[in-house]
Design a protein around this motif. Structure first.
Motif, PDB file in Angstrom:
ATOM      1  N   GLU A  96       4.055  18.306   0.899  1.00 32.66           N
ATOM      2  CA  GLU A  96       3.501  17.313  -0.022  1.00 32.66           C
ATOM      3  C   GLU A  96       3.460  15.941   0.664  1.00 32.66           C
ATOM      4  N   GLU A  97       4.529  15.617   1.382  1.00 32.94           N
ATOM      5  CA  GLU A  97       4.553  14.331   2.091  1.00 32.94           C
ATOM      6  C   GLU A  97       3.436  14.274   3.118  1.00 32.94           C
ATOM      7  N   ALA A  98       3.232  15.382   3.812  1.00 34.60           N
ATOM      8  CA  ALA A  98       2.162  15.426   4.812  1.00 34.60           C
ATOM      9  C   ALA A  98       0.812  15.183   4.130  1.00 34.60           C
ATOM     10  N   ALA A  99       0.614  15.841   2.984  1.00 31.36           N
ATOM     11  CA  ALA A  99      -0.658  15.693   2.268  1.00 31.36           C
ATOM     12  C   ALA A  99      -0.869  14.241   1.843  1.00 31.36           C
ATOM     13  N   ILE A 100       0.207  13.622   1.335  1.00 32.99           N
ATOM     14  CA  ILE A 100       0.088  12.237   0.871  1.00 32.99           C
ATOM     15  C   ILE A 100      -0.210  11.309   2.041  1.00 32.99           C
ATOM     16  N   SER A 101       0.479  11.531   3.167  1.00 32.92           N
ATOM     17  CA  SER A 101       0.233  10.643   4.307  1.00 32.92           C
ATOM     18  C   SER A 101      -1.171  10.849   4.872  1.00 32.92           C
ATOM     19  N   LEU A 102      -1.773  11.997   4.581  1.00 36.42           N
ATOM     20  CA  LEU A 102      -3.154  12.232   5.035  1.00 36.42           C
ATOM     21  C   LEU A 102      -4.167  11.684   4.028  1.00 36.42           C
ATOM     22  N   GLY A 103      -3.657  11.035   2.989  1.00 33.43           N
ATOM     23  CA  GLY A 103      -4.558  10.358   2.066  1.00 33.43           C
ATOM     24  C   GLY A 103      -4.827  11.106   0.770  1.00 33.43           C
ATOM     25  N   ALA A 104      -4.176  12.253   0.562  1.00 30.72           N
ATOM     26  CA  ALA A 104      -4.416  12.991  -0.675  1.00 30.72           C
ATOM     27  C   ALA A 104      -3.754  12.263  -1.841  1.00 30.72           C
TER      28      ALA A 104
ATOM     29  N   ARG B   7       0.838  -1.207   0.000  1.00 29.94           N
ATOM     30  CA  ARG B   7       0.000   0.000   0.000  1.00 29.94           C
ATOM     31  C   ARG B   7       0.869   1.252   0.000  1.00 29.94           C
ATOM     32  N   GLY B   8       0.341   2.299  -0.620  1.00 29.06           N
ATOM     33  CA  GLY B   8       1.025   3.587  -0.604  1.00 29.06           C
ATOM     34  C   GLY B   8       0.811   4.271   0.734  1.00 29.06           C
ATOM     35  N   ALA B   9       1.542   5.370   0.931  1.00 32.19           N
ATOM     36  CA  ALA B   9       1.464   6.076   2.208  1.00 32.19           C
ATOM     37  C   ALA B   9       0.029   6.495   2.546  1.00 32.19           C
ATOM     38  N   GLY B  10      -0.712   6.908   1.515  1.00 35.43           N
ATOM     39  CA  GLY B  10      -2.057   7.420   1.750  1.00 35.43           C
ATOM     40  C   GLY B  10      -3.059   6.349   2.129  1.00 35.43           C
ATOM     41  N   GLU B  11      -2.709   5.086   1.844  1.00 35.64           N
ATOM     42  CA  GLU B  11      -3.655   4.001   2.111  1.00 35.64           C
ATOM     43  C   GLU B  11      -3.317   3.242   3.388  1.00 35.64           C
ATOM     44  N   ARG B  12      -2.296   3.705   4.108  1.00 31.93           N
ATOM     45  CA  ARG B  12      -1.877   2.941   5.281  1.00 31.93           C
ATOM     46  C   ARG B  12      -2.558   3.401   6.558  1.00 31.93           C
ATOM     47  N   HIS B  13      -3.276   4.505   6.495  1.00 30.78           N
ATOM     48  CA  HIS B  13      -3.922   5.084   7.687  1.00 30.78           C
ATOM     49  C   HIS B  13      -2.927   5.292   8.812  1.00 30.78           C
ATOM     50  N   VAL B  14      -1.831   5.934   8.428  1.00 29.40           N
ATOM     51  CA  VAL B  14      -0.799   6.239   9.401  1.00 29.40           C
ATOM     52  C   VAL B  14      -0.778   7.752   9.595  1.00 29.40           C
ATOM     53  N   GLY B  15      -0.829   8.173  10.842  1.00 33.88           N
ATOM     54  CA  GLY B  15      -0.698   9.605  11.114  1.00 33.88           C
ATOM     55  C   GLY B  15       0.772   9.915  11.282  1.00 33.88           C
ATOM     56  N   PHE B  16       1.259  10.904  10.536  1.00 31.68           N
ATOM     57  CA  PHE B  16       2.694  11.226  10.603  1.00 31.68           C
ATOM     58  C   PHE B  16       2.856  12.665  11.049  1.00 31.68           C
ATOM     59  N   VAL B  17       3.640  12.870  12.087  1.00 32.32           N
ATOM     60  CA  VAL B  17       3.920  14.235  12.541  1.00 32.32           C
ATOM     61  C   VAL B  17       5.377  14.533  12.209  1.00 32.32           C
ATOM     62  N   PHE B  18       5.572  15.538  11.359  1.00 31.77           N
ATOM     63  CA  PHE B  18       6.910  15.840  10.870  1.00 31.77           C
ATOM     64  C   PHE B  18       7.692  16.667  11.874  1.00 31.77           C
ATOM     65  N   GLN B  19       9.009  16.523  11.770  1.00 34.64           N
ATOM     66  CA  GLN B  19       9.882  17.233  12.700  1.00 34.64           C
ATOM     67  C   GLN B  19       9.631  18.737  12.674  1.00 34.64           C
ATOM     68  N   HIS B  20       9.490  19.281  11.470  1.00 39.48           N
ATOM     69  CA  HIS B  20       9.229  20.717  11.393  1.00 39.48           C
ATOM     70  C   HIS B  20       7.756  20.975  11.096  1.00 39.48           C
ATOM     71  N   TYR B  21       6.928  20.038  11.514  1.00 40.53           N
ATOM     72  CA  TYR B  21       5.454  20.134  11.484  1.00 40.53           C
ATOM     73  C   TYR B  21       4.850  20.055  10.095  1.00 40.53           C
ATOM     74  N   ALA B  22       5.498  20.715   9.092  1.00 36.28           N
ATOM     75  CA  ALA B  22       4.985  20.686   7.722  1.00 36.28           C
ATOM     76  C   ALA B  22       3.514  21.051   7.658  1.00 36.28           C
TER      77      ALA B  22
END
Lengths: 349, 298
Positions: free
Chosen positions: B190-198, A69-84
């Motif tokens: 963009e990575e944040a958007a993708i990980s949120l399902g976009a 599965r791609g990142a968007g289909e894994r239902h993983v919440g990701f918090v970036f170091q610089h928040y993004a």
């Protein structure tokens, strides 16, 4: 949701970021990946999230292949170091993003999205910031909004990359406590990456210590501190005194002096003796394994800190120890030092 | 400085030395005046005066004549061709520019430095050479010219060549503006958007595009100004067929050479006007781009 990582290898050009890593994370755990920069901890987190792909190995969530599965289909919440955070969106829209990009068939109604975002902002206690933009927030606020945004998609796993790395010391302490409380509340399987041992030991249920792309030790905060499995872990966690010793005929030798220490079946050959700074008992000359001259004494808080020049190690090695305040130490005193606890690791282990 | 000169002086016993004189960071008034005066004179002689002259010449025989000059079929054809050319080449460069900037800013790949250099090529080559390239390619003695002619496809000395030459010359504007902006912004959002399902398209429309929109507009603006004003490359490939392959800059030259000064300057005034509008829009955009830059504490 359990996470199972098996034999993961990841290279960037000639650099091996992850070298055959195995890890199992249990449901509801709050796990810390701890290591110096370049240890591969962030790469491992990004592979679990689907933001990077391993060269070899497998990742599965509840036994199901995650790499399919791609990142968007894994239902993983990701918090970036610089928040993004999305800089052109308000806080509300940032948190709502994951809900708005859902396929039309399962997308919530506007009213439902509103209610959900409000709940999340309440959860991170920042509902009054809904109309602000990321640039108008403090670091700690951005961090919490980033967390609320990641939680909006009801993730099965929460991944946090250096969650407190960019914050000042005071905010960092508060957020740590807050994150632990929050985890108890929502109980989603969580992994966070940090290079700060205090952070890892204080927040996590279990700590994974990494170095140079390998896992050095997995254990509870108590385990990794009290029972370090390798020389690296001993040196990295807590403050240690490290002395180059040699094991010969079951005896521990430091320079030309034989130390009155049990070698505990350590292999013969050059080794390293690790002692925690507060694990050295100071006594009168001749009463302990090590001898040295007091050079400096600094007293503050409940202990005093002394620099001691060890005799018997070539030119002399200066070590720093913690001693109780009531122990009378003066520069120039010759004292003995007896390790209460110590560990010996073979050179290169 | 402002304190000493603009507020009413307080009643003090001794005459105070103005702050400006004591401040060693500012130059004496005389030096400042000289420098500013020199700059203003230079600007007036070399920029303002020519611009005023263009309009003065254009209207020298009155507004009616000015309008008649512009309404001339040849002039209208040139204006129309210029607009069409600009729309197509700006549109193409918008797509190419975003694609190139995206590739360079967000991905690592072999030959990236070479690609960046290649994007700059149209800037470093003389426009005349750029035009000649197309003549060599599509001309009667050119690479594919004979084949095209045999199949009845007209590129050289026709609109397609003008569009191609203009597109070539103006290629760097959009890409050059976007690359540093996108590199600075990184790909975390963009990575944040993708990980949120976009999905990819959603990420582009909702995250990437809003972040680069002012820079993109800025690039488009400069691209457009150059596309409408391009002379050298277009002159080589156009063939100067009256009413067909003359753009505005080409027509200005032709009319000027035929001593139709007023008509020539009338067209020139339109180009000058475009320059002024571009300048104002550019100033507004620059302030917007500044706001969109990542904050130092991000």
């Amino acid at each position: 949701m359990t996470i199972e990582v098996r034999n993961i290898i990841k290279r960037f050009g000639g650099f091996t970021a992850l070298d055959n890593v195995d890890l199992r994370v249990e449901t509801g755990e709050l796990l810390a990946l701890l290591g110096p920069s370049g240890s591969g901890k962030t790469t491992l987190l990004r592979i679990i999230a689907g933001l990077d792909w391993p060269d070899a190995g497998s990742v599965s969530f509840d036994g199901e292949d995650a790499l399919a599965r791609g990142a968007g289909e894994r239902h993983v919440g990701f918090v970036f170091q610089h928040y993004a955070l999305f800089r052109h969106m308000s806080v509300f829209e940032n948190v709502a993003f994951g809900l708005r990009v859902q396929p039309r068939a399962i997308r919530k109604s506007e009213a439902q999205i509103k209610a959900r975002v409000k709940d999340l902002l309440d959860l991170v206690q920042l509902d009054w910031l809904a109309d602000r933009y990321p640039s108008q927030l403090s670091g700690g606020q951005r961090q919490r909004i980033a967390l609320a945004r990641a939680l909006a998609i009801e993730p099965r796993i929460l991944l946090l990359d250096e969650p407190f790395g960019a914050l000042d010391a005071k905010v960092r302490k508060e957020l740590r406590k807050w994150l632990r409380t929050l985890h108890e509340e929502i109980h989603v399987t969580s992994i966070f990456v940090t290079h700060d041992q205090e952070e890892a030991l204080e927040v996590a249920n279990r700590v994974v210590v990494m170095d140079k792309g390998k896992i050095e030790q997995i254990g509870s905060p108590g385990d990794v501190y009290e029972e370090p499995a390798t020389a690296f872990v001993h040196g990295f966690i807590g403050e240690s005194i490290v002395l180059p010793v040699e094991i010969r005929d079951g005896r521990v030798r430091l320079g030309d002096r034989e130390l009155n220490l049990d070698s505990r079946d350590a292999r013969p050959g050059p080794s390293k003796l690790f002692i925690r700074r507060h694990d050295l008992a100071v006594g009168p000359s001749g009463a302990g394994a090590l001898e040295g001259a007091v050079k400096h004494v600094r007293a503050f808080g409940p202990t005093q800190r002394a620099d001691i020049l060890l005799s018997a190690v070539g030119e002399g090695t200066l070590i720093e120890i913690d001693a109780p305040r009531d122990r009378d130490l003066k520069p120039g005193d010759i004292v003995s030092l007896q390790p209460r606890r110590y560990r010996i690791f073979a050179e290169g282990a | 400085m402002t304190i000493a000169t603009t507020t009413t002086p307080l009643p003090v016993a001794a005459k105070p030395v103005p702050l400006a004189k004591r401040d060693s960071r500012t130059e004496p008034r005389l030096v400042r005046g000289l420098i500013i005066g020199f700059a203003l004179t230079f600007l007036t002689v070399f920029v303002v005066l020519p611009l005023v002259l263009v309009f003065a010449q254009a209207f020298s025989k009155g507004v009616r004549f000015y309008l008649t000059s512009l309404a001339d079929p040849e002039a209208l054809a040139a204006i129309w061709l210029t607009l069409v050319t600009a729309v197509i080449s700006v549109g193409l460069n918008l797509i190419f520019g975003v694609a190139a900037a995206w590739a360079i800013a967000k991905f690592e790949f072999r030959g990236k430095t070479f690609l960046v250099t290649l994007i700059d090529l149209p800037f470093s080559v003389s426009p005349v050479i750029s035009g000649l390239v197309f003549v060599l390619l599509f001309g009667a003695q050119g690479f594919v010219g004979p084949w095209l002619m045999a199949h009845g496809i007209h590129i050289l000395f026709a609109v397609p060549a003008i569009v191609l030459a203009t597109t070539f010359v103006t290629f760097p504007f959009v890409a050059r503006e976007l690359i540093p902006l996108m590199q600075e912004q990184g790909s975390q959002e963009e990575e944040a958007a993708i990980s949120l399902g976009a999905r990819g398209w959603q990420t582009f429309v909702k995250v990437t595009l809003p972040n680069i929109k002012w820079g993109l507009l800025y690039g488009v603006l400069l691209c457009n100004a150059r596309a409408m004003g391009e002379f050298g490359a277009v002159s080589v490939v156009s063939g100067h067929i009256r009413g067909e392959t003359n753009t505005m800059p080409l027509l200005v030259e032709i009319l000027y050479n035929e001593y139709q000064l007023v008509a020539s300057f009338a067209i020139a005034s339109l180009l000058a006007l475009l320059a002024l509008v571009t300048l104002i829009a550019k100033t507004i955009l620059e302030s917007q781009i500044e706001e969109g830059r990542p904050h130092s504490d991000d």
